[in-house]
Design a protein around this motif. Structure first.
Motif: not given
Length: 127
Positions: A23-27, A80-86
């Motif tokens: 789910r988090m991956y798809m988001i 920002l979410f993408h950066a945080q996960t990266f």
């Protein structure tokens, strides 16, 4: 020759909703959609800047539309979410060693966010 049919496992369209990881991956992957819109807006803005003042004013009025502003806010949140996960994955993918010891993952992540803040501050000062 055999007349047996191969086993095909049923795959529902909602398979990814059962696992928090997927789910988090798809988001995370879906964050690209508002970012594409933002990139297209900036590209058309540069084009309108080249075309002249009337085109530039039309682009500015388009960008002031509340729907466009909302999509750009969603784009910022997605970015920002993408950066945080990266940033949280980075120390696992590429561990950094100093003098033979692993650098703490929190220090690496905070260093990346500090770099983002510094670059943003420099851009704000220049502009």
């Amino acid at each position: 020759m055999s007349n047996r049919k191969p086993y095909v496992r049923e795959m529902k369209a909602t398979w990814w909703q059962k696992s928090n990881f997927y789910r988090m991956y798809m988001i995370r992957e879906a964050t690209v959609l508002p970012i594409i819109f933002f990139t297209l807006c900036l590209t058309f803005g540069l084009g309108s800047l080249v075309k002249g003042p009337e085109s530039w004013e039309a682009w500015l009025s388009f960008m002031a539309n509340p729907v466009v502003v909302a999509i750009n806010i969603v784009s910022l949140a997605g970015s920002l979410f993408h950066a945080q996960t990266f940033f949280t994955m980075f120390p696992q993918v590429m561990p950094i060693r100093l003098k033979g010891k692993l650098v703490d993952t929190k220090i690496i992540v905070l260093g990346q966010w500090a770099a983002v803040a510094a670059i943003s501050l420099i851009v704000l000062i220049i502009v």
